[in-house]
Write a protein that holds these residues in place. Sequence first.
Motif, PDB file in Angstrom:
ATOM      1  N   ALA A 351       8.138 -12.934   0.334  1.00  0.00           N
ATOM      2  CA  ALA A 351       6.805 -12.942   0.952  1.00  0.00           C
ATOM      3  C   ALA A 351       5.824 -13.709   0.071  1.00  0.00           C
ATOM      4  O   ALA A 351       5.037 -14.529   0.558  1.00  0.00           O
ATOM      5  CB  ALA A 351       6.324 -11.509   1.168  1.00  0.00           C
ATOM      6  N   GLY A 352       5.900 -13.474  -1.233  1.00  0.00           N
ATOM      7  CA  GLY A 352       5.031 -14.192  -2.167  1.00  0.00           C
ATOM      8  C   GLY A 352       5.326 -15.686  -2.151  1.00  0.00           C
ATOM      9  O   GLY A 352       4.425 -16.522  -2.256  1.00  0.00           O
TER      10      GLY A 352
ATOM     11  N   PHE B  33       6.761  -7.639   7.401  1.00  0.00           N
ATOM     12  CA  PHE B  33       6.245  -7.625   6.030  1.00  0.00           C
ATOM     13  C   PHE B  33       5.839  -9.046   5.579  1.00  0.00           C
ATOM     14  O   PHE B  33       4.793  -9.235   4.953  1.00  0.00           O
ATOM     15  CB  PHE B  33       7.293  -7.037   5.080  1.00  0.00           C
ATOM     16  CG  PHE B  33       6.809  -6.919   3.665  1.00  0.00           C
ATOM     17  CD1 PHE B  33       5.964  -5.869   3.299  1.00  0.00           C
ATOM     18  CD2 PHE B  33       7.149  -7.854   2.702  1.00  0.00           C
ATOM     19  CE1 PHE B  33       5.484  -5.768   1.998  1.00  0.00           C
ATOM     20  CE2 PHE B  33       6.686  -7.763   1.404  1.00  0.00           C
ATOM     21  CZ  PHE B  33       5.848  -6.709   1.057  1.00  0.00           C
ATOM     22  N   LEU B  34       6.681 -10.021   5.926  1.00  0.00           N
ATOM     23  CA  LEU B  34       6.373 -11.413   5.547  1.00  0.00           C
ATOM     24  C   LEU B  34       5.065 -11.863   6.198  1.00  0.00           C
ATOM     25  O   LEU B  34       4.190 -12.445   5.549  1.00  0.00           O
ATOM     26  CB  LEU B  34       7.508 -12.349   5.975  1.00  0.00           C
ATOM     27  CG  LEU B  34       8.885 -12.148   5.323  1.00  0.00           C
ATOM     28  CD1 LEU B  34       9.889 -13.175   5.859  1.00  0.00           C
ATOM     29  CD2 LEU B  34       8.810 -12.251   3.813  1.00  0.00           C
ATOM     30  N   ILE B  35       4.927 -11.556   7.486  1.00  0.00           N
ATOM     31  CA  ILE B  35       3.719 -11.979   8.210  1.00  0.00           C
ATOM     32  C   ILE B  35       2.490 -11.238   7.673  1.00  0.00           C
ATOM     33  O   ILE B  35       1.439 -11.836   7.445  1.00  0.00           O
ATOM     34  CB  ILE B  35       3.903 -11.743   9.724  1.00  0.00           C
ATOM     35  CG1 ILE B  35       4.993 -12.693  10.251  1.00  0.00           C
ATOM     36  CG2 ILE B  35       2.599 -11.961  10.488  1.00  0.00           C
ATOM     37  CD1 ILE B  35       5.506 -12.342  11.626  1.00  0.00           C
ATOM     38  N   PHE B  36       2.648  -9.945   7.420  1.00  0.00           N
ATOM     39  CA  PHE B  36       1.531  -9.136   6.909  1.00  0.00           C
ATOM     40  C   PHE B  36       1.015  -9.714   5.581  1.00  0.00           C
ATOM     41  O   PHE B  36      -0.197  -9.892   5.388  1.00  0.00           O
ATOM     42  CB  PHE B  36       1.983  -7.685   6.734  1.00  0.00           C
ATOM     43  CG  PHE B  36       0.954  -6.812   6.070  1.00  0.00           C
ATOM     44  CD1 PHE B  36      -0.125  -6.305   6.811  1.00  0.00           C
ATOM     45  CD2 PHE B  36       1.032  -6.516   4.713  1.00  0.00           C
ATOM     46  CE1 PHE B  36      -1.087  -5.519   6.196  1.00  0.00           C
ATOM     47  CE2 PHE B  36       0.077  -5.728   4.097  1.00  0.00           C
ATOM     48  CZ  PHE B  36      -0.987  -5.230   4.840  1.00  0.00           C
ATOM     49  N   THR B  37       1.950 -10.019   4.664  1.00  0.00           N
ATOM     50  CA  THR B  37       1.543 -10.552   3.357  1.00  0.00           C
ATOM     51  C   THR B  37       0.827 -11.891   3.527  1.00  0.00           C
ATOM     52  O   THR B  37      -0.234 -12.124   2.932  1.00  0.00           O
ATOM     53  CB  THR B  37       2.782 -10.776   2.452  1.00  0.00           C
ATOM     54  OG1 THR B  37       3.539  -9.580   2.440  1.00  0.00           O
ATOM     55  CG2 THR B  37       2.401 -11.143   1.042  1.00  0.00           C
ATOM     56  N   SER B  40      -2.615 -11.450   5.012  1.00  0.00           N
ATOM     57  CA  SER B  40      -3.548 -10.819   4.053  1.00  0.00           C
ATOM     58  C   SER B  40      -4.126 -11.870   3.106  1.00  0.00           C
ATOM     59  O   SER B  40      -5.341 -11.908   2.872  1.00  0.00           O
ATOM     60  CB  SER B  40      -2.832  -9.769   3.197  1.00  0.00           C
ATOM     61  OG  SER B  40      -2.208  -8.854   4.010  1.00  0.00           O
ATOM     62  N   VAL B  41      -3.261 -12.711   2.543  1.00  0.00           N
ATOM     63  CA  VAL B  41      -3.762 -13.712   1.593  1.00  0.00           C
ATOM     64  C   VAL B  41      -4.556 -14.791   2.334  1.00  0.00           C
ATOM     65  O   VAL B  41      -5.529 -15.332   1.807  1.00  0.00           O
ATOM     66  CB  VAL B  41      -2.613 -14.315   0.747  1.00  0.00           C
ATOM     67  CG1 VAL B  41      -3.146 -15.317  -0.271  1.00  0.00           C
ATOM     68  CG2 VAL B  41      -1.848 -13.223   0.029  1.00  0.00           C
ATOM     69  N   TYR B  42      -4.174 -15.047   3.577  1.00  0.00           N
ATOM     70  CA  TYR B  42      -4.933 -16.043   4.356  1.00  0.00           C
ATOM     71  C   TYR B  42      -6.380 -15.581   4.556  1.00  0.00           C
ATOM     72  O   TYR B  42      -7.323 -16.355   4.409  1.00  0.00           O
ATOM     73  CB  TYR B  42      -4.251 -16.277   5.711  1.00  0.00           C
ATOM     74  CG  TYR B  42      -4.930 -17.344   6.532  1.00  0.00           C
ATOM     75  CD1 TYR B  42      -5.011 -18.654   6.077  1.00  0.00           C
ATOM     76  CD2 TYR B  42      -5.518 -17.037   7.762  1.00  0.00           C
ATOM     77  CE1 TYR B  42      -5.646 -19.640   6.813  1.00  0.00           C
ATOM     78  CE2 TYR B  42      -6.159 -18.020   8.514  1.00  0.00           C
ATOM     79  CZ  TYR B  42      -6.226 -19.316   8.038  1.00  0.00           C
ATOM     80  OH  TYR B  42      -6.850 -20.289   8.763  1.00  0.00           O
TER      81      TYR B  42
END
Lengths: 549, 49
Positions: A351-352, B33-37, B40-42
């Motif tokens: 994800a990071g 989870f990938l999309i959520f992260t 969030s940073v976007y």
Amino acid sequence: MMNETWKVDARDGKLAMAHIYVAFVALALGGLAGLLQVLVRSGKFELPAGISYYTILTTHGVLLGLVLTTFFIIGFQFAAVSRTAGTLSDRVRFWGWVGFWLMTIGTAITAFYILIGEASVLYTFYAPLQAHAGFYIGLTLVVVGSWVSGFAMFAHYAKWKKAHPGQVSPLLTFMSVVNMVLWLVCSLGVAATVLFQLIPWSLGYVDRINVLVSRTLFWYFGHPLVYFWLLPAYMIWYAIIPKIIGGKMFSDSLARMSFILFLIFSIPVGFHHQLVEPGIDPAWKYLQVVLTFMVVIPSLMTAFSMFATFEMYGRSKGATGLFGWLRKLPWGDARFFAPFIGMLFFIPAGAGGLVNASHQLNQVVHNTIWVTGHFHLTLATTVVLTFFGAAYWLIPHLTGRVMTKAMNRLAIIQTIVWSIGMIFMSSAMHFAGLLGAPRRSAFSTYGDAPQALEWIPYQIAQAVGGTILFIGIILVLIIVTNLAFFAPKGETEFPVAEVAEQAERTPLVFENWKLWIGIAVVLILIAYTVPFIDMIQNAPPGSKGFKLW
Amino acid sequence: MKTQLNTNTPKTKVEKEPALKGTLASVLFLGFFLIFTWVSVYFLFLNRL
């Protein structure tokens, strides 16, 4: 002698173990350097005797990022090809030893110049930071040694193919070959910058260096380097873990397909490390970001395949419900537990990675300690825990010993200690990074700037996590020493999984190397030719060398 | 003229697909989870513009 053997030949085992010893010595020294770094960055500790933080930082990065990984990977792969494609010929083994000694001598030369304070240029050795020429010459020997070993593996594979016309090669051998092809193609970039730019410049033959070209060549190498670390972990997940849990591999073809996708897509993507770099047209950055996101596909395929392998096994043991299969997995077996925890950590790591590779989001985290937190999840947890898990059967297999229950228990504890330490350290790094804390920097309050003061609690958390991780390193060194020298004599299996009955037959097209390497080369040329011409034609005067330490 | 149908097609054995409900749920969670992260940073990026 070209068929699968149950036991790696003792002579091949010696070659593999030589690599593994160097890898774990590097872990001990590099780990100690890591501990010192997190203590310095907490602001509560200063290095004695005038030792520079940047000397320690370079030691840590080179020993763990380059030496531990490369030596473990090549040692593991020699054992894997010997196990699955038959005992190495004397000639292949001889060249394996030549590769080993070149890499070891190169490491010693590089380490020497770092430790005497002549090469505090970090493991990315970006120009215009200028190290002593010995640093670059030592690294060259490491890379050349790895090429020699790679060609030795190719020769062994070619001999197997000749002896088995029309047959699909053993999976672990195929994967080792893909990884070494990837390594060979990508390390041409770092070889080019070191041989044609950095060495002549550090010897004083030329005054100035084209910084952008050297950084671009470094990242042409640097990102696939990450996959060179990761693919052996994937080998263990795909081809070994199913056997350890008592199940079967979901699909041989899917595993090969994902490796080929890595070969194709992991190289023309270096610009996502240079998204804030001036001098590269945004259109080319965009193209490489798109290609970077293509590399996500084989990782997602791997995640699917692993879940499916675990679920199929659990259901074959009578598991019911949506997640009942999780309870059937061998949680008490460190050979499974350590790599499994590594897989779990790959979820936040991946994800990071998506954040890092996205142009706008990269501006939030670029050159912050978020990035350090990211690769301590990918390399220092996912890859390293998988390598530890592999060491728990590989070392006793090669040394003719068995792991005792007590050592297995210690290995489970080691994995838990590592996880706790990394949750503290990496989470703190991620959060501090979002608040702007820089990477590659010693402790500073930046003149008591309010923003810098915000980072201090996270830096203390990093020190706590790093100290716990150092305890984890001591534990794994105890286990490895036991397995190599003191564990009871006996036979330990080198597990290799079989494919599930319902899986499709593997097509031979995956071994059409001309096709796959051809596609990889075409993509590399598309992604890099015009930007390189631009960088050279419109280059600024170039930079003199700097020694800022 | 009528097209002749081949009536001699051998019966194909239908193999039972393994039940992979848990795998589906797991990969959906992973995707979420990938999309959520990322999102969030976007939003953090947008906030800092």
